[in-house]
Write a protein that holds these residues in place. Structure first.
Motif, short mmCIF file in Angstrom:
data_model
loop_
_atom_site.label_atom_id
_atom_site.label_comp_id
_atom_site.label_asym_id
_atom_site.label_seq_id
_atom_site.Cartn_x
_atom_site.Cartn_y
_atom_site.Cartn_z
N THR A 139 48.38 24.16 95.38
CA THR A 139 48.48 22.71 95.39
C THR A 139 49.68 22.32 94.55
N TYR A 140 50.69 21.77 95.18
CA TYR A 140 51.96 21.51 94.51
C TYR A 140 52.27 20.02 94.48
N THR A 141 52.75 19.56 93.32
CA THR A 141 53.33 18.24 93.19
C THR A 141 54.34 18.31 92.06
N THR A 142 54.96 17.19 91.73
CA THR A 142 55.95 17.16 90.67
C THR A 142 55.41 16.36 89.49
N ALA A 143 56.02 16.56 88.33
CA ALA A 143 55.56 15.86 87.14
C ALA A 143 55.77 14.35 87.28
N ASN A 144 56.86 13.95 87.94
CA ASN A 144 57.07 12.51 88.08
C ASN A 144 56.09 11.88 89.08
N ALA A 145 55.75 12.61 90.16
CA ALA A 145 54.74 12.10 91.09
C ALA A 145 53.38 12.00 90.40
N LEU A 146 53.07 12.99 89.56
CA LEU A 146 51.81 12.96 88.82
C LEU A 146 51.79 11.79 87.85
N ALA A 147 52.90 11.57 87.15
CA ALA A 147 52.96 10.47 86.19
C ALA A 147 52.80 9.12 86.89
N ILE A 148 53.39 8.98 88.07
CA ILE A 148 53.24 7.74 88.83
C ILE A 148 51.79 7.53 89.23
N ALA A 149 51.12 8.60 89.66
CA ALA A 149 49.70 8.51 90.01
C ALA A 149 48.86 8.16 88.79
N GLU A 150 49.19 8.75 87.63
CA GLU A 150 48.45 8.45 86.40
C GLU A 150 48.60 6.98 86.01
N ALA A 151 49.76 6.42 86.34
CA ALA A 151 50.02 5.02 85.98
C ALA A 151 49.22 4.05 86.83
N GLY A 152 48.51 4.58 87.84
CA GLY A 152 47.64 3.74 88.64
C GLY A 152 48.22 3.31 89.97
N ALA A 153 49.36 3.89 90.34
CA ALA A 153 49.95 3.55 91.64
C ALA A 153 49.22 4.32 92.73
N GLU A 154 48.44 3.64 93.52
CA GLU A 154 47.62 4.29 94.53
C GLU A 154 48.33 4.41 95.88
N THR A 155 49.40 3.63 96.07
CA THR A 155 50.11 3.68 97.35
C THR A 155 51.09 4.84 97.36
N ASP A 156 51.21 5.47 98.52
CA ASP A 156 52.16 6.58 98.70
C ASP A 156 51.91 7.74 97.75
N VAL A 157 50.67 7.91 97.31
CA VAL A 157 50.32 9.08 96.50
C VAL A 157 49.72 10.11 97.43
N ASP A 158 50.35 11.27 97.53
CA ASP A 158 49.88 12.26 98.49
C ASP A 158 48.66 13.00 97.97
N ASP A 159 48.03 13.74 98.87
CA ASP A 159 46.77 14.41 98.53
C ASP A 159 46.94 15.44 97.42
N SER A 160 48.04 16.17 97.43
CA SER A 160 48.27 17.17 96.39
C SER A 160 48.35 16.52 95.02
N THR A 161 49.03 15.39 94.94
CA THR A 161 49.15 14.69 93.66
C THR A 161 47.79 14.18 93.20
N ILE A 162 46.99 13.69 94.13
CA ILE A 162 45.63 13.25 93.77
C ILE A 162 44.84 14.40 93.18
N GLU A 163 44.94 15.58 93.80
CA GLU A 163 44.20 16.74 93.30
C GLU A 163 44.66 17.15 91.91
N VAL A 164 45.98 17.09 91.66
CA VAL A 164 46.47 17.47 90.34
C VAL A 164 46.07 16.42 89.30
N ARG A 165 46.13 15.14 89.68
CA ARG A 165 45.65 14.10 88.78
C ARG A 165 44.17 14.30 88.48
N ASN A 166 43.41 14.71 89.47
CA ASN A 166 41.99 14.97 89.26
C ASN A 166 41.77 16.08 88.25
N TYR A 167 42.71 17.04 88.18
CA TYR A 167 42.59 18.12 87.19
C TYR A 167 42.57 17.52 85.78
N LEU A 168 43.47 16.58 85.53
CA LEU A 168 43.49 15.92 84.23
C LEU A 168 42.18 15.19 83.96
#
Length: 364
Positions: free
Chosen positions: A62-91
């Motif tokens: 499951t691959y994403t980037t640190a900036n995509a993860l940070a954007i997801a953490e900031a609460g941006a739900e649009t254009d967040v791909d499934d891999s990034t959701i899974e990595v955010r879920n790890y946190l």
């Protein structure tokens, strides 16, 4: 045929482990000392956790980037791909496990709730029977050409034996009489046993690696959540897998234990370097703001960026209790100082990112 591991503990030849065990314990002591010396531990723990989430997930494909993860953490739900959701879920799963271990011992309840959080909300199916928060109800296996069980490299216990094996593991890690087994050795035994039982249909590796620092904190060996093995293991993933398999096939416990202790030592030393880098970066950014005549609110925003390195003007206004124009002016000051940069292709609201913190989360 499937493999069911023997109950813990095994016979261990400590004579060959004396040096790596001593080095690992010394390294943990140094990491604990570094944690005690931090001005605000919470601000440097999050980047370490972000790095762990990225690498532990990538080990499972499951691959994403640190900036995509940070954007997801900031609460941006649009254009967040499934891999990034899974990595955010790890946190989020780690945070849940850390909170639960302060209320209950490590148990099947804690493990299942951690797994449920790990797999919550991801839209992509990584298998028809993921069962978030529940142990497998169908036989799983590891490796194999064309995803055929006949070609599997390893077949863990079947579902009927999984609950029994996990109950035995829970009793072992919470036993009253620990004997002379050091907690760091128990962490290695616990990790092997969990991964070998492979109780879930998906997410076993990630849950297993979450539980290592959780267990060490439960046993008061690790003072803060600062130790994560994935950065060290990533470069030796084949050894990581092969040495656990060698325990199952050949009973080679000492090979696995030596490897685990080496990974702990390497991870502690790497974490100490990263902590120093993060503290230096924080000091540098705060100094830049102060020297430029920034306000106390600007300095507080610098600290916030270490927890979530992406922000929007409306969120900053809400967090600082200021007007939108005041928050906009603060963002513009941080951009001028090279601390923030605009995230391209974002709007409503536009996002801004602190690249230095993100790069440290990626190990740069």
């Amino acid at each position: 045929m499937a493999f069911a591991p023997n109950p813990l503990p095994p016979e261990i030849d400590y004579s060959t482990l004396a040096l790596p065990l001593a080095e690992a314990m010394q390294a943990i002591g140094e990491l604990n000392g570094a944690g005690r010396g931090l001005a605000n531990p919470a601000l440097v723990i999050r980047p370490l956790q972000r790095q762990e989430a990225l690498l532990s997930s990538s080990m499972e494909g499951t691959y994403t980037t640190a900036n995509a993860l940070a954007i997801a953490e900031a609460g941006a739900e649009t254009d967040v791909d499934d891999s990034t959701i899974e990595v955010r879920n790890y946190l989020r799963a780690f945070e849940l496990a850390d909170r639960l271990r302060q209320e209950i011992p490590i148990s099947n309840r804690l493990i299942k709730q951690t797994h449920a959080m790990l797999l919550s909300g991801a839209r992509r199916e990584r298998g028809a029977h993921k069962r978030p928060g529940e142990y497998k109800d169908q036989q799983n296996f590891i490796g194999g050409r064309n995803r055929q069980i006949e070609n599997a490299r390893f077949i863990p216990p079947p579902p009927a034996e999984t609950e029994i094996a996990m109950a035995a593991l829970e009793r072992y890690i919470n036993r009253d009489q620990r004997g002379n087994t050091p907690a760091i050795i128990d962490a290695a035994l616990f990790h092997y046993q969990f991964e070998t039982i492979h109780p879930f249909a998906d997410g076993n590796g990630r849950v297993g690696r979450i539980l290592i620092p959780i267990f060490l904190m439960q046993e008061n060996v690790l003072e803060r959540p600062l130790l994560y093995l994935s950065p060290a293991v990533e470069g030796r993933k084949d050894d990581y897998v092969d040495l656990m398999l060698a325990v199952s096939r050949d009973g080679d416990w000492n090979g696995w234990l030596r490897f685990f202790l080496e990974m702990v030592t390497s991870s502690c030393r790497s974490a100490c370097r990263t902590l120093s880098d993060l503290e230096n970066l924080r000091h540098d950014m705060r100094s830049r703001v102060t020297n430029a005549g920034g306000s106390a609110r600007d300095v507080m925003t610098i600290d916030d960026l270490f927890v979530t390195p992406v922000l929007s003007i409306p969120r900053l206004a809400e967090r600082r209790g200021v007007t939108y124009p005041a928050a906009k002016a603060a963002v513009e000051r941080l951009i001028a100082l090279g601390i923030l940069a605009e995230v391209e292709s974002t709007s409503n609201p536009k996002l801004f990112i602190c690249w230095p913190v993100v790069h440290l989360s990626e190990g740069r």
